[in-house]
Write a protein that holds these residues in place. Structure first.
Motif, PDB file in Angstrom:
ATOM      1  N   ASN A 112     -21.530 -16.888 -25.603  1.00 54.14           N
ATOM      2  CA  ASN A 112     -21.796 -18.027 -24.527  1.00 54.14           C
ATOM      3  C   ASN A 112     -20.940 -19.264 -24.899  1.00 54.14           C
ATOM      4  N   VAL A 113     -20.349 -20.010 -24.319  1.00 53.70           N
ATOM      5  CA  VAL A 113     -19.592 -21.103 -24.549  1.00 53.70           C
ATOM      6  C   VAL A 113     -19.615 -22.325 -23.699  1.00 53.70           C
ATOM      7  N   VAL A 114     -19.812 -23.174 -24.282  1.00 51.94           N
ATOM      8  CA  VAL A 114     -19.896 -24.456 -23.514  1.00 51.94           C
ATOM      9  C   VAL A 114     -18.483 -25.253 -24.183  1.00 51.94           C
ATOM     10  N   PHE A 174     -18.748 -25.452 -18.188  1.00 48.35           N
ATOM     11  CA  PHE A 174     -17.827 -26.610 -18.556  1.00 48.35           C
ATOM     12  C   PHE A 174     -18.188 -27.944 -18.369  1.00 48.35           C
ATOM     13  N   VAL A 175     -18.175 -29.000 -19.079  1.00 50.40           N
ATOM     14  CA  VAL A 175     -18.586 -30.337 -18.920  1.00 50.40           C
ATOM     15  C   VAL A 175     -17.407 -31.224 -18.915  1.00 50.40           C
ATOM     16  N   TYR A 176     -17.419 -32.253 -17.957  1.00 46.43           N
ATOM     17  CA  TYR A 176     -16.265 -32.919 -18.026  1.00 46.43           C
ATOM     18  C   TYR A 176     -16.770 -34.619 -17.981  1.00 46.43           C
ATOM     19  N   TRP A 228     -18.836 -41.468 -18.306  1.00 48.44           N
ATOM     20  CA  TRP A 228     -19.682 -40.780 -17.373  1.00 48.44           C
ATOM     21  C   TRP A 228     -19.226 -39.482 -17.163  1.00 48.44           C
ATOM     22  N   GLU A 229     -20.340 -38.562 -16.594  1.00 44.25           N
ATOM     23  CA  GLU A 229     -19.911 -37.333 -16.362  1.00 44.25           C
ATOM     24  C   GLU A 229     -19.426 -37.109 -14.909  1.00 44.25           C
ATOM     25  N   VAL A 230     -18.349 -36.141 -14.724  1.00 44.71           N
ATOM     26  CA  VAL A 230     -17.670 -36.206 -13.407  1.00 44.71           C
ATOM     27  C   VAL A 230     -17.370 -34.541 -13.472  1.00 44.71           C
ATOM     28  N   GLU A 231     -16.949 -34.422 -11.865  1.00 42.81           N
ATOM     29  CA  GLU A 231     -16.703 -33.290 -11.539  1.00 42.81           C
ATOM     30  C   GLU A 231     -15.331 -32.746 -12.040  1.00 42.81           C
ATOM     31  N   ARG A 232     -15.108 -31.211 -12.086  1.00 43.91           N
ATOM     32  CA  ARG A 232     -13.742 -30.843 -12.534  1.00 43.91           C
ATOM     33  C   ARG A 232     -12.665 -31.320 -11.418  1.00 43.91           C
ATOM     34  N   THR A 277     -10.872 -49.305 -23.764  1.00 45.74           N
ATOM     35  CA  THR A 277     -11.187 -48.104 -24.178  1.00 45.74           C
ATOM     36  C   THR A 277     -12.154 -48.233 -25.405  1.00 45.74           C
ATOM     37  N   LYS A 278     -13.116 -47.224 -25.208  1.00 47.10           N
ATOM     38  CA  LYS A 278     -14.006 -46.942 -26.372  1.00 47.10           C
ATOM     39  C   LYS A 278     -14.397 -45.745 -26.246  1.00 47.10           C
ATOM     40  N   ILE A 279     -13.764 -45.038 -27.145  1.00 47.76           N
ATOM     41  CA  ILE A 279     -14.002 -43.407 -27.342  1.00 47.76           C
ATOM     42  C   ILE A 279     -15.331 -42.983 -27.605  1.00 47.76           C
ATOM     43  N   SER A 280     -15.913 -43.937 -28.456  1.00 48.56           N
ATOM     44  CA  SER A 280     -17.304 -43.196 -28.962  1.00 48.56           C
ATOM     45  C   SER A 280     -18.305 -43.235 -27.662  1.00 48.56           C
ATOM     46  N   SER A 281     -18.034 -43.837 -26.738  1.00 47.56           N
ATOM     47  CA  SER A 281     -19.135 -43.912 -25.526  1.00 47.56           C
ATOM     48  C   SER A 281     -19.158 -42.362 -24.902  1.00 47.56           C
ATOM     49  N   ALA A 282     -17.776 -41.816 -25.021  1.00 43.78           N
ATOM     50  CA  ALA A 282     -17.755 -40.474 -24.561  1.00 43.78           C
ATOM     51  C   ALA A 282     -18.476 -39.544 -25.421  1.00 43.78           C
ATOM     52  N   TYR A 283     -18.401 -39.469 -26.663  1.00 44.20           N
ATOM     53  CA  TYR A 283     -19.099 -38.713 -27.822  1.00 44.20           C
ATOM     54  C   TYR A 283     -20.410 -38.941 -27.603  1.00 44.20           C
ATOM     55  N   GLU A 284     -20.819 -39.910 -27.393  1.00 47.56           N
ATOM     56  CA  GLU A 284     -22.447 -40.200 -27.264  1.00 47.56           C
ATOM     57  C   GLU A 284     -22.953 -39.624 -26.140  1.00 47.56           C
ATOM     58  N   LEU A 285     -22.191 -39.620 -25.076  1.00 49.96           N
ATOM     59  CA  LEU A 285     -22.707 -38.979 -23.848  1.00 49.96           C
ATOM     60  C   LEU A 285     -22.645 -37.316 -24.175  1.00 49.96           C
ATOM     61  N   ALA A 286     -21.555 -36.924 -24.685  1.00 48.16           N
ATOM     62  CA  ALA A 286     -21.627 -35.607 -25.113  1.00 48.16           C
ATOM     63  C   ALA A 286     -22.695 -34.919 -25.971  1.00 48.16           C
ATOM     64  N   ASP A 287     -22.803 -35.728 -26.770  1.00 50.60           N
ATOM     65  CA  ASP A 287     -24.086 -35.426 -27.819  1.00 50.60           C
ATOM     66  C   ASP A 287     -25.350 -35.302 -26.985  1.00 50.60           C
TER      67      ASP A 287
END
Length: 441
Positions: A262-264, A303-305, A313-317, A329-339
């Motif tokens: 399995n992979v995400v 897949f998570v986008y 925020w999460e979006v569709e492909r 731009t604040k890249i850390s916001s994306a990693y916090e959501l990914a976590d």
């Protein structure tokens, strides 16, 4: 030739005529097909065909009721409905359909491995089935049908080879004039014969009436031929091989765990105002083949986008590559959501890939103080960052450089790639996937 042969021949022709895979990734239209099927343009070859010569040429024919008579010239053929490309014989303006070679992600992954020299070996994590494998394990008990007789015989044979000796020759030594049991024992030990003093004393007593047959040990060695253990086994047969209970081993089936691969894949993209069209295109051209490749490699792929500017925020492909905002731009916001989103995909059951892309512009100190700690916190097969700067590095575009300084260029779970043009895409994909390959090894 049957239908199966026709399909195989069609595949061979398609592989020969389709667009080169690297060229397709760098310059082709990646929007064709979907995630489960990839459409690669085929180089069309025009087949030979008959064409009517429009030049005025005479001819002869026969016939009645208006048909040409012998020697009468044949006129030009009259236009027929549908002969023209458009209405009233005017050239048409609609283009014909393009031909494509359809490839599934598994075939795409195999082709990309060959094209770039990759060899990613996906790891299974989640156990879905336990089954009996080959009889390779051994136990001390079991049914007679599983007794490993070959192993038992070898153990007994090794014991005989290490413990047996030529008894008759030692008995002849005991017949030497004036010899004592201790002398016979020491001679045998000097020859590495596994004999005990008790055995020598017993044999010495058995041949007391023959003492004096030989004058010396040297005379015995010259006149009595010694027999090796191997010769003795050949003479006596395997009945004399000493088998013991502790030599018995019974074959037992190995229990094999069938694991699902399995992979995400978490795809993160900067959608701030600085990410203009060319940068967005380079992200799509890099991320899309990565998605196809990993889907082809694993049994089950999710897949998570995530899109982000100063917030994430999460979006569709379908929306992922086209979104653009006007924020910072604040890249850390994306990693916090990914976590947060990865909590649904436990590391014990799922392989994880976290791919981020942008132009390396980030809020002050965000990379060092928040992004790097988040990357170290989130367990993954691979973290990758792709920098896209078609016009060269901007002064404040330092995110990729900061990652390289912190993790180094030899990290086995972090890759940084630079894509400034379409020509850089395949090199970036190789950099990312080969890094994960080194980690697997």
């Amino acid at each position: 030739m049957g239908l199966k042969d026709d399909l195989e021949r069609f595949r061979e022709v398609g592989e020969q005529r389709r667009e080169d895979l690297a060229d397709f990734i760098q310059y082709g239209d990646l929007s064709g097909g979907g995630r489960s099927d990839i459409q690669i343009p085929v180089k069309i070859v025009s087949l030979p065909e008959f064409e009517y010569d429009q030049r005025d040429k005479g001819g002869v024919g026969q016939g009645e009721d208006g048909t040409p008579q012998p020697g009468q010239p044949v006129g030009q053929p009259q236009p027929q409905p549908g002969d023209g490309d458009g209405e009233d014989g005017e050239p048409g303006e609609e283009g014909g359909d393009h031909e494509y070679y359809e490839m599934d992600p598994e075939e795409f992954a195999e082709e990309l491995d060959e094209e770039l020299g990759l060899d990613l070996d996906p790891k299974g994590k989640k156990v879905i089935e336990e089954k009996e494998g080959p009889f390779t394990d051994m136990t001390r008990t079991g049914p007679d049908s599983t007794l490993d007789f070959e192993r038992m015989f070898k153990e007994g044979l090794k014991r005989k080879l290490t413990m047996d000796f030529d008894e008759e020759f030692l008995r002849e030594l005991c017949k030497v004039e004036g010899i004592e049991p201790r002398e016979v024992f020491e001679w045998a030990r000097g020859e590495n014969l596994p004999v005990s003093m008790a055995w020598v004393e017993e044999a010495y007593g058995d041949v007391s009436d023959e003492r004096g047959k030989w004058d010396s040990i040297e005379e015995v060695e010259e006149n009595v031929e010694r027999e090796t253990v191997q010769q003795k086994i050949r003479r006596e047969g395997i009945k004399q091989v000493p088998f013991r209970r502790e030599d018995e081993r019974y074959r037992h089936p190995e229990i094999i765990e069938e694991k699902e691969k399995n992979v995400v894949v978490v795809n993160i993209r900067d959608v701030s105002g600085s990410m203009r069209e060319k940068k967005r295109e380079l992200v799509e051209r890099t991320f899309t083949p990565l998605d196809w490749y990993l889907q082809g490699k694993y049994d089950n792929a999710e897949f998570v986008y995530i899109a982000h500017d100063a917030d994430a925020w999460e979006v569709e492909r379908d929306d992922f590559f086209g979104i653009r905002s006007g924020g910072g731009t604040k890249i850390s916001s994306a990693y916090e959501l990914a976590d947060q989103l990865l909590e649904e995909y436990p590391w014990s059951d799922w392989n994880r890939y976290v791919f981020a892309a942008g132009d390396s512009e980030n809020s002050s100190n965000d990379t060092e103080e928040r992004v790097i700690p988040m990357m170290e916190k989130i367990p993954a097969n691979l973290h990758a960052y792709v920098e896209t700067q078609p016009s060269g590095n901007a002064i404040n575009a330092t995110h990729a450089e900061e990652l390289e300084r912190h993790f180094g260029t030899d990290a086995d779970d972090v890759a940084v790639a630079y894509v400034n043009s379409k020509e850089d895409v395949t090199d970036a994909i190789y950099e990312i996937l080969s890094t994960e390959g080194e980690a697997d090894e």
